[in-house]
Design a protein around this motif. Structure first.
Motif, PDB file in Angstrom:
ATOM      1  N   ASN A 191       0.830  -1.216   0.000  1.00  0.00           N
ATOM      2  CA  ASN A 191       0.000   0.000   0.000  1.00  0.00           C
ATOM      3  C   ASN A 191       0.863   1.265   0.000  1.00  0.00           C
ATOM      4  O   ASN A 191       0.585   2.225   0.728  1.00  0.00           O
ATOM      5  CB  ASN A 191      -0.950   0.015   1.196  1.00  0.00           C
ATOM      6  N   PHE A 192       1.894   1.214  -0.829  1.00  0.00           N
ATOM      7  CA  PHE A 192       2.774   2.369  -1.031  1.00  0.00           C
ATOM      8  C   PHE A 192       3.586   2.718   0.218  1.00  0.00           C
ATOM      9  O   PHE A 192       4.172   3.804   0.291  1.00  0.00           O
ATOM     10  CB  PHE A 192       1.992   3.590  -1.507  1.00  0.00           C
ATOM     11  N   GLN A 193       3.645   1.801   1.190  1.00  0.00           N
ATOM     12  CA  GLN A 193       4.457   2.068   2.377  1.00  0.00           C
ATOM     13  C   GLN A 193       5.913   1.626   2.175  1.00  0.00           C
ATOM     14  O   GLN A 193       6.790   2.050   2.934  1.00  0.00           O
ATOM     15  CB  GLN A 193       3.854   1.353   3.596  1.00  0.00           C
ATOM     16  N   THR A 215      -7.208   2.955   1.133  1.00  0.00           N
ATOM     17  CA  THR A 215      -8.514   3.178   1.750  1.00  0.00           C
ATOM     18  C   THR A 215      -8.336   3.664   3.176  1.00  0.00           C
ATOM     19  O   THR A 215      -7.243   4.011   3.619  1.00  0.00           O
ATOM     20  CB  THR A 215      -9.327   1.883   1.706  1.00  0.00           C
ATOM     21  N   THR A 216      -9.431   3.663   3.913  1.00  0.00           N
ATOM     22  CA  THR A 216      -9.431   4.216   5.273  1.00  0.00           C
ATOM     23  C   THR A 216      -8.372   3.539   6.155  1.00  0.00           C
ATOM     24  O   THR A 216      -8.272   2.310   6.200  1.00  0.00           O
ATOM     25  CB  THR A 216     -10.826   4.031   5.903  1.00  0.00           C
ATOM     26  N   GLY A 217      -7.565   4.344   6.869  1.00  0.00           N
ATOM     27  CA  GLY A 217      -6.552   3.807   7.772  1.00  0.00           C
ATOM     28  C   GLY A 217      -5.368   4.759   7.917  1.00  0.00           C
ATOM     29  O   GLY A 217      -5.386   5.886   7.391  1.00  0.00           O
ATOM     30  N   SER A 218      -4.315   4.287   8.641  1.00  0.00           N
ATOM     31  CA  SER A 218      -3.085   5.055   8.840  1.00  0.00           C
ATOM     32  C   SER A 218      -1.942   4.369   8.090  1.00  0.00           C
ATOM     33  O   SER A 218      -1.799   3.136   8.169  1.00  0.00           O
ATOM     34  CB  SER A 218      -2.741   5.150  10.336  1.00  0.00           C
ATOM     35  N   TYR A 219      -1.108   5.143   7.420  1.00  0.00           N
ATOM     36  CA  TYR A 219      -0.056   4.586   6.570  1.00  0.00           C
ATOM     37  C   TYR A 219       1.245   5.361   6.793  1.00  0.00           C
ATOM     38  O   TYR A 219       1.239   6.584   7.012  1.00  0.00           O
ATOM     39  CB  TYR A 219      -0.468   4.676   5.095  1.00  0.00           C
TER      40      TYR A 219
END
Length: 637
Positions: A127-129, A149-153
């Motif tokens: 996820n692009f982390q 989507t919804t969340g912390s990254y």
């Protein structure tokens, strides 16, 4: 003060150490502390050894220790040997995507996007982390097809820019019409892309692209709900669902799909009617309900299956508005008079015939303008030219039936049922109407005069009968009067007879005279009653004969009086004898004239007692004669 400093000098080194320990550790040991809610973005200022440690051309993110922005970030924790003179570490917050949002990703580094595409394809990068994995796996720079989507990254913002966007929401009774901004070109001859499955309502745009999805208008639509849609790759236009009301069927005209084979056979040559899903007019119409139809790839023609009324009238139009362009029909009669005609046509389109009607005409409006309007208008124009206005008006019922049969035959050829044809108002020219009105008024006046004449004759008859009835009443009354008078006379006669008998014992002559007078009066009363009855009867017969009848009645009255007098004389003669009656009448006349024929002296006879009696009788007779002749007022005295 000096004592205090000398006693506690050791505190100052501790304070200085506390203040500068991070700086000391950072400088001498390369210590970096990343807080738990941050990530560390590392910039390498230079490389100590080797010239091959510089970044390749066009790259801005280092993945192999090159100088510059480092792909590897520092997660929360403690790090050493991050010398301040070689590395700079920027603390940045986590990337947080709130509820109901998505994060669109823009990459600042990577491979070039192939020509003709606008979105970079998805690669494995957690996820692009993991920026290093993204670049090593061939991630492309620019707008990404994938999103978070919804969340912390923990996003390396040196490489990625995150744009927070709203979820796509399709509301109730609405559909989403989809246009893809990336993909393969649409095949030649089509206006929309091919149908692709497995992309979860375009939420997995990479799956759509991997399966050969086309850019442009899509045949699929999205129903009500919330979706994670990459709005850089997909555009959604919301439109109401297609409603087929009760009493209608929906004929679908598809602009996309494979060219289908006509299913109507050789008998129908007016359009291409195909199976559902193919390009053309679908053979199976849609019943009442709501449908998720793409208005750009399909068209729905609502065809009424109930009886449909069309009015050729200026002042009236139905709610369906199919007759809004129809107007009153103007025709010309055989005798050259133009007049206006209102017509109503009732039609019915069977549900299974609706696709044929649409295939032939394209819409119900075209059916009305291309078939019904010229057919009905020309029929009545031709019909009017074979008749004059008066005949047309008088044969309206027959012409309506003829029009119904003719129009039914014509519409049967177009798969439409003609239920009924109705002729409304017929408005002849004003000049002709005035003539007809005057003629009708004259006819009605003549009928009125005849009726009044008959009424007068009947009234005369009634009055005549009434007069006769009234006269009959008088006649009955007169007859009853005569009968009453007769009975009264009879009673009087009986009484007179009794009085006469009584008087006869005393004075025979006076009794007989009284009886004769009573009979005379009775007969006179009877005669007068009869004359009065005849006079009343003659008066009631006719006013014109009144004088004549009155004279006749008077004559009969006189005759009756004379007759009654004669009969009274006869009765008196019969009762008294001729000599006595003569003596009586002479005596009566002498009494009426008050002639004194007997001297007022005592009359004595010569023969003793007989002479005395005769004298008394004579005196008595004189008193009776005086009383008879005296006036009424003297009698009372």
């Amino acid at each position: 003060m000096t004592t205090f400093l000398s006693d506690y000098w050791w505190i100052f080194p501790i304070l200085v150490g506390i203040v500068f320990y991070k700086f000391v550790l950072r400088v001498f040991f390369g210590m970096v502390i990343v807080p738990e809610d941050k990530i560390g973005l590392v910039t390498k200022k230079f490389v100590l050894f080797g010239s091959d440690r510089s970044l390749p051309d066009g790259r801005i993110i280092a993945t192999k220790g090159e100088a510059g922005f480092q792909a590897q970030t520092l997660a929360p924790g403690l790090y050493w040997m991050m010398w301040i003179w070689q590395y700079s570490v920027d603390m940045t917050a986590f990337t947080i995507i709130p509820e109901g949002k998505i994060g669109l990703v823009l990459s600042k580094d990577g491979k070039e996007i192939p020509t003709g595409r606008i979105l970079a394809r998805k690669v494995a990068s957690d996820n692009f982390q993991d920026a290093t994995a993204f670049l090593d796996n061939g991630g492309q720079k620019g707008r990404q097809s994938a999103f978070i989507t919804t969340g912390s990254y923990r996003i390396n913002t040196f490489l990625f820019e995150i744009i927070v966007a709203d979820q796509v929401k399709i509301y109730e009774n609405m559909i989403g019409i989809v246009t893809a901004l990336d993909g393969e070109p649409i095949p030649i001859g089509q206006i929309a892309g091919k149908y692709i499955e497995g992309h979860n309502n375009f939420q997995d745009f990479d799956e759509f692209l991997d399966k050969g999805g086309n850019r442009g208008l899509q045949p699929q639509v999205m129903l009500a709900g919330s979706y994670y849609i990459n709005t850089w790759g997909i555009q959604i236009e919301q439109n109401p669902m297609t409603d087929v009301p009760i009493g209608y069927v929906g004929v679908v005209i598809s602009y996309i799909g494979e060219d289908g084979k006509d299913v109507t056979g050789d008998t129908f040559k007016h359009g291409n009617i195909v199976s559902k899903g193919q390009r053309g007019v679908w053979m199976e119409p849609l019943g009442p309900g709501k449908y998720a139809l793409n208005k750009y790839t399909t068209k729905l023609e609502a065809v009424p299956t109930t009886n449909l009324v069309l009015n050729w009238a200026n002042a009236r139009s139905e709610s369906h508005d199919l007759d809004k362009n129809l107007s009153t029909i103007t025709v010309r009669s055989k005798d050259g008079f133009p007049f206006n005609l209102d017509v109503a046509q009732i039609i019915h389109v069977p549900a299974n015939e609706a696709p044929k009607v649409i295939a032939r005409f394209g819409s119900m409006t075209n059916l009305v303008s291309q078939v019904l309007e010229p057919t009905i208008g020309n029929y009545f124009r031709n019909s009017a030219q074979d008749s004059d206005v008066i005949s047309f008006l008088s044969t309206r019922k027959e012409r309506q039936e003829s029009a119904k049969n003719h129009i039914r035959e014509v519409l049967d050829e177009y798969n439409v049922n003609a239920v009924d044809t109705l002729i409304g108002d017929i408005v002849p020219p004003d000049s002709l109407m005035k003539t007809l009105t005057d003629r009708k008024i004259a006819e009605e006046e003549q009928k009125t005069y005849q009726t009044q004449k008959m009424a007068q004759e009947q009234r005369q008859g009634v009055e005549k009968e009434t007069a006769i009835a009234d006269m009959q009443k008088e006649i009955v009354k007169a007859s009853q009067s005569v009968e009453i008078a007769q009975r009264t006379a009879d009673a009087t006669v009986k009484k007179a007879e009794g009085d006469a008998t009584s008087l006869k014992l005393n004075v025979n002559a006076e009794a007989e005279a009284t009886k004769m007078r009573a009979n005379a009066e009775a007969e006179a009363t009877k005669a007068r009653a009869g004359a009065q009855a005849e006079a009343t009867k003659m008066n009631a017969s006719a006013e014109a004969e009144r004088i004549s009848k009155t004279g006749l009645a008077e004559a009969e009255k006189i005759m009756a009086i004379g007759k009654s007098t004669a009969e009274a004389y006869e009765l008196q003669v019969s009762a008294m004898g001729g000599d006595n009656f003569t003596k009586y009448k002479i005596t009566e006349e002498i009494g009426k004239g008050q002639i004194k024929v007997i001297p007022e002296v005592l009359i004595t006879g010569t023969n003793g007692s007989e002479g005395g009696i005769s004298g008394l009788l004579g005196m008595k007779l004189m008193e009776m004669m005086d009383a008879k002749a005296a006036p009424p007022d003297q009698k009372k005295k």
